[in-house]
Design a protein around this motif. Sequence first.
Motif, mmCIF file in Angstrom:
data_model
loop_
_atom_site.group_PDB
_atom_site.id
_atom_site.type_symbol
_atom_site.label_atom_id
_atom_site.label_comp_id
_atom_site.label_asym_id
_atom_site.label_seq_id
_atom_site.Cartn_x
_atom_site.Cartn_y
_atom_site.Cartn_z
ATOM 1 N N PRO A 13 0.963 -1.380 0.085
ATOM 2 C CA PRO A 13 0.125 -0.052 0.014
ATOM 3 C C PRO A 13 0.984 1.305 0.020
ATOM 4 O O PRO A 13 0.532 2.364 -0.439
ATOM 5 N N HIS A 14 1.991 1.292 0.712
ATOM 6 C CA HIS A 14 2.986 2.599 0.703
ATOM 7 C C HIS A 14 3.350 2.546 -0.856
ATOM 8 O O HIS A 14 3.551 3.669 -0.999
ATOM 9 N N MET A 15 3.842 1.694 -1.504
ATOM 10 C CA MET A 15 4.487 1.780 -2.724
ATOM 11 C C MET A 15 3.405 2.341 -3.705
ATOM 12 O O MET A 15 3.625 2.781 -4.604
ATOM 13 N N GLU A 16 2.094 2.022 -3.565
ATOM 14 C CA GLU A 16 1.070 2.284 -4.226
ATOM 15 C C GLU A 16 0.914 3.595 -4.063
ATOM 16 O O GLU A 16 0.514 4.490 -5.085
ATOM 17 N N ARG A 17 0.774 4.107 -3.010
ATOM 18 C CA ARG A 17 0.478 5.426 -2.594
ATOM 19 C C ARG A 17 1.601 6.374 -3.282
ATOM 20 O O ARG A 17 1.397 7.302 -3.757
ATOM 21 N N LEU A 18 2.907 5.845 -3.026
ATOM 22 C CA LEU A 18 3.911 6.691 -3.609
ATOM 23 C C LEU A 18 3.873 6.870 -5.135
ATOM 24 O O LEU A 18 4.194 7.815 -5.529
ATOM 25 N N GLY A 52 -5.912 24.626 4.399
ATOM 26 C CA GLY A 52 -6.248 23.008 3.787
ATOM 27 C C GLY A 52 -4.711 22.667 3.164
ATOM 28 O O GLY A 52 -3.933 23.460 3.051
ATOM 29 N N ARG A 53 -4.724 21.431 2.874
ATOM 30 C CA ARG A 53 -3.542 20.801 2.259
ATOM 31 C C ARG A 53 -3.755 20.625 0.612
ATOM 32 O O ARG A 53 -4.883 20.023 0.382
ATOM 33 N N PRO A 54 -3.038 21.389 -0.257
ATOM 34 C CA PRO A 54 -3.218 21.448 -1.567
ATOM 35 C C PRO A 54 -3.012 20.053 -2.064
ATOM 36 O O PRO A 54 -2.224 19.326 -1.598
ATOM 37 N N ASN A 88 6.276 19.174 0.402
ATOM 38 C CA ASN A 88 6.360 20.682 0.810
ATOM 39 C C ASN A 88 5.164 20.548 2.139
ATOM 40 O O ASN A 88 3.979 20.503 1.903
ATOM 41 N N TYR A 89 5.905 20.866 3.509
ATOM 42 C CA TYR A 89 4.953 20.896 4.505
ATOM 43 C C TYR A 89 4.868 22.332 4.978
ATOM 44 O O TYR A 89 4.330 22.428 6.313
ATOM 45 N N LEU A 90 5.246 23.053 4.119
ATOM 46 C CA LEU A 90 5.332 24.602 4.623
ATOM 47 C C LEU A 90 4.057 25.065 5.417
ATOM 48 O O LEU A 90 4.151 25.754 6.401
ATOM 49 N N GLU A 124 -7.614 16.550 7.805
ATOM 50 C CA GLU A 124 -6.390 15.614 8.239
ATOM 51 C C GLU A 124 -5.425 16.518 8.842
ATOM 52 O O GLU A 124 -5.566 17.726 9.151
ATOM 53 N N THR A 125 -4.365 15.942 9.545
ATOM 54 C CA THR A 125 -3.432 16.669 10.343
ATOM 55 C C THR A 125 -2.216 16.817 9.304
ATOM 56 O O THR A 125 -2.111 16.391 8.157
ATOM 57 N N LEU A 126 -1.154 17.712 9.674
ATOM 58 C CA LEU A 126 0.206 17.631 8.852
ATOM 59 C C LEU A 126 0.633 16.194 8.356
ATOM 60 O O LEU A 126 0.958 16.406 7.270
ATOM 61 N N ARG A 127 0.678 15.369 9.420
ATOM 62 C CA ARG A 127 1.188 14.017 8.766
ATOM 63 C C ARG A 127 0.301 12.817 9.369
ATOM 64 O O ARG A 127 1.075 11.614 9.534
ATOM 65 N N SER A 128 -0.696 13.073 9.798
ATOM 66 C CA SER A 128 -1.618 11.915 9.998
ATOM 67 C C SER A 128 -3.111 12.073 9.554
ATOM 68 O O SER A 128 -3.564 13.089 9.490
ATOM 69 N N SER A 129 -3.596 10.750 9.812
ATOM 70 C CA SER A 129 -5.185 11.019 9.183
ATOM 71 C C SER A 129 -5.910 11.276 10.827
ATOM 72 O O SER A 129 -5.644 10.609 11.751
ATOM 73 N N PHE A 130 -7.273 11.775 10.736
ATOM 74 C CA PHE A 130 -8.027 12.277 11.859
ATOM 75 C C PHE A 130 -9.366 11.529 12.055
ATOM 76 O O PHE A 130 -9.940 11.406 11.032
ATOM 77 N N GLY A 187 -4.958 9.038 1.192
ATOM 78 C CA GLY A 187 -5.125 7.693 1.407
ATOM 79 C C GLY A 187 -4.318 7.356 2.880
ATOM 80 O O GLY A 187 -3.252 6.561 2.377
ATOM 81 N N GLY A 188 -4.513 7.458 3.910
ATOM 82 C CA GLY A 188 -3.659 6.842 4.887
ATOM 83 C C GLY A 188 -3.559 5.506 5.178
ATOM 84 O O GLY A 188 -4.663 4.939 5.104
ATOM 85 N N VAL A 189 -2.403 4.930 5.021
ATOM 86 C CA VAL A 189 -2.376 3.579 5.075
ATOM 87 C C VAL A 189 -2.884 2.869 6.498
ATOM 88 O O VAL A 189 -3.857 1.777 6.584
ATOM 89 N N THR A 190 -2.407 3.426 7.473
ATOM 90 C CA THR A 190 -3.029 3.058 8.793
ATOM 91 C C THR A 190 -4.438 3.316 8.945
ATOM 92 O O THR A 190 -5.157 2.714 9.617
ATOM 93 N N THR A 247 -4.127 8.570 13.285
ATOM 94 C CA THR A 247 -3.532 7.540 12.799
ATOM 95 C C THR A 247 -2.484 7.737 11.864
ATOM 96 O O THR A 247 -2.494 8.675 11.088
ATOM 97 N N SER A 248 -1.203 6.875 12.125
ATOM 98 C CA SER A 248 -0.207 7.231 11.151
ATOM 99 C C SER A 248 0.624 5.776 11.460
ATOM 100 O O SER A 248 0.779 5.186 12.262
ATOM 101 N N SER A 249 1.604 5.826 10.530
ATOM 102 C CA SER A 249 2.380 4.787 10.524
ATOM 103 C C SER A 249 3.318 4.533 11.634
ATOM 104 O O SER A 249 3.666 3.565 12.241
ATOM 105 N N TRP A 250 3.852 5.776 11.914
ATOM 106 C CA TRP A 250 4.644 5.739 13.114
ATOM 107 C C TRP A 250 3.918 5.880 14.418
ATOM 108 O O TRP A 250 4.196 5.118 15.369
HETATM 109 C C1 LIG Z 1 2.081 10.411 5.856
HETATM 110 C C2 LIG Z 1 0.545 11.088 6.454
HETATM 111 C C3 LIG Z 1 -0.496 10.413 6.789
HETATM 112 C C4 LIG Z 1 -0.140 8.994 7.531
HETATM 113 O O1 LIG Z 1 -0.126 8.057 6.626
HETATM 114 P P1 LIG Z 1 0.207 6.549 7.118
HETATM 115 O O2 LIG Z 1 -0.015 5.944 5.574
HETATM 116 O O3 LIG Z 1 -0.959 6.251 7.864
HETATM 117 O O4 LIG Z 1 1.560 6.405 7.589
HETATM 118 C C5 LIG Z 1 -1.665 10.929 6.858
HETATM 119 N N1 LIG Z 1 -2.046 12.175 6.200
HETATM 120 C C6 LIG Z 1 -1.003 12.972 5.836
HETATM 121 C C7 LIG Z 1 -1.488 14.279 5.244
HETATM 122 C C8 LIG Z 1 0.224 12.452 5.608
HETATM 123 O O5 LIG Z 1 1.262 13.129 5.194
#
Ligand SMILES: *Cc1c(COP(=O)(O)O)cnc(C)c1O
Length: 278
Positions: free
Chosen positions: A47-52, A138-140, A148-150, A175-181, A199-202, A236-239
Amino acid sequence: MSICFFEGEFRPTGECRLPVTDLAIQRGVGVFDSIRIYKKRAFALEPHMERLRESAVTAGIAIGGMIDRIRDAVRSGAKRDDCPDDGDCICKTYITGGDVNDCGRFPEPRSFVIFESGPEIVEEEYERGVSLHPTAEGRPFPRVKSINYLVGLMEAAERHDVMECLYCPGGKITETLRSSFFLCIGGRLVTSPVGEVLGGVTRNIVLELAREAGIAVEERSPGVSELRSSDEAFLTSSWKEVMPVVKVGDALIGGGRPGPMAKRLLAMFRSSLDRWLD
Ligand SMILES: *Cc1c(COP(=O)(O)O)cnc(C)c1O
C-alpha cells in the motif's frame, strides 16, 4: 546512525548530496512516503508503494520502473546489519522532480531511500493524549504526499504544546500535517473520505479492523463545531499507530482524557500487526 540508498548503493546518509539543480530544491517538486519497519519487516509495504506511485504520477513525475527499485531497496535496507535500531526504524522513500521541467512534467526524476531512527514517542502520550492546533488552511492536492510541509509547519510554528496542526478548511476537519484524523461520535467513527484527504495506510487498516469488529463508520469531513460534542478523537499514522487526541485549540474532547475507542483500536491494530508486515 542513518543509512541511505542513493545512486544504486547504500551509504551513510550524511554523505549523500542532491545537486542544487534538482527541482525538489528549486521548486518543491517531490513526493515521498514514510514506512515503519518493525524488526526488519516493513509495515504495509505494498500500500505504501502504491501510494508513492500515485503521488508521483499525480505530480507529473515520470517514474518508469522506479517503484520496483525503491521496493527492493526498502526490503534489502531493512535487513542490513547497519539498519538503525536493529531494524526498528522509519524508512522514507523519496522521488524528486530531477533537473528537467518539461512544462510541468518531470521526465528525469531522482530517488533515494533513507533509514533512520523514528521520532521518540513516549508511551505516556498514549495514556495522556495529545493536542492539535486547528488552522483554516487546507492541504493542496490531498492525494499527493508532497515533500512541501510549509503550510502545516508555519501554522503550528513555535507551538511546543501541540503535536501537529489540524487542517480545517471552510470549517470542515480533514487531516493533520502528517496523520489521518478520526472522531468518535455515539460509538460511530467519523473520518474524511480519501480524495478530501490522503489515503492513510494506517487509516485504511483501522477502518478495515473497525468494520470487521462491527463498528459503524461514516466517511465524511466533520465540522469543527462537532469537536466539543464528540466522545473521542484520535489520529493514525504508520509511526504513531493510533494516538488519542484530547484537545483541539481550546476545545477539550472527552473531558480531556483518552477514551475507550482509541484504546480498543490501538490494541486491535497491534494484535493484527503480523498481517500487514512484509
Ligand atoms: C503521511 C501522512 C499520513 C499518514 O499515513 P500512513 O500511511 O498511515 O502512515 C496521513 N495524512 C497525511 C497528510 C500524511 O502526510
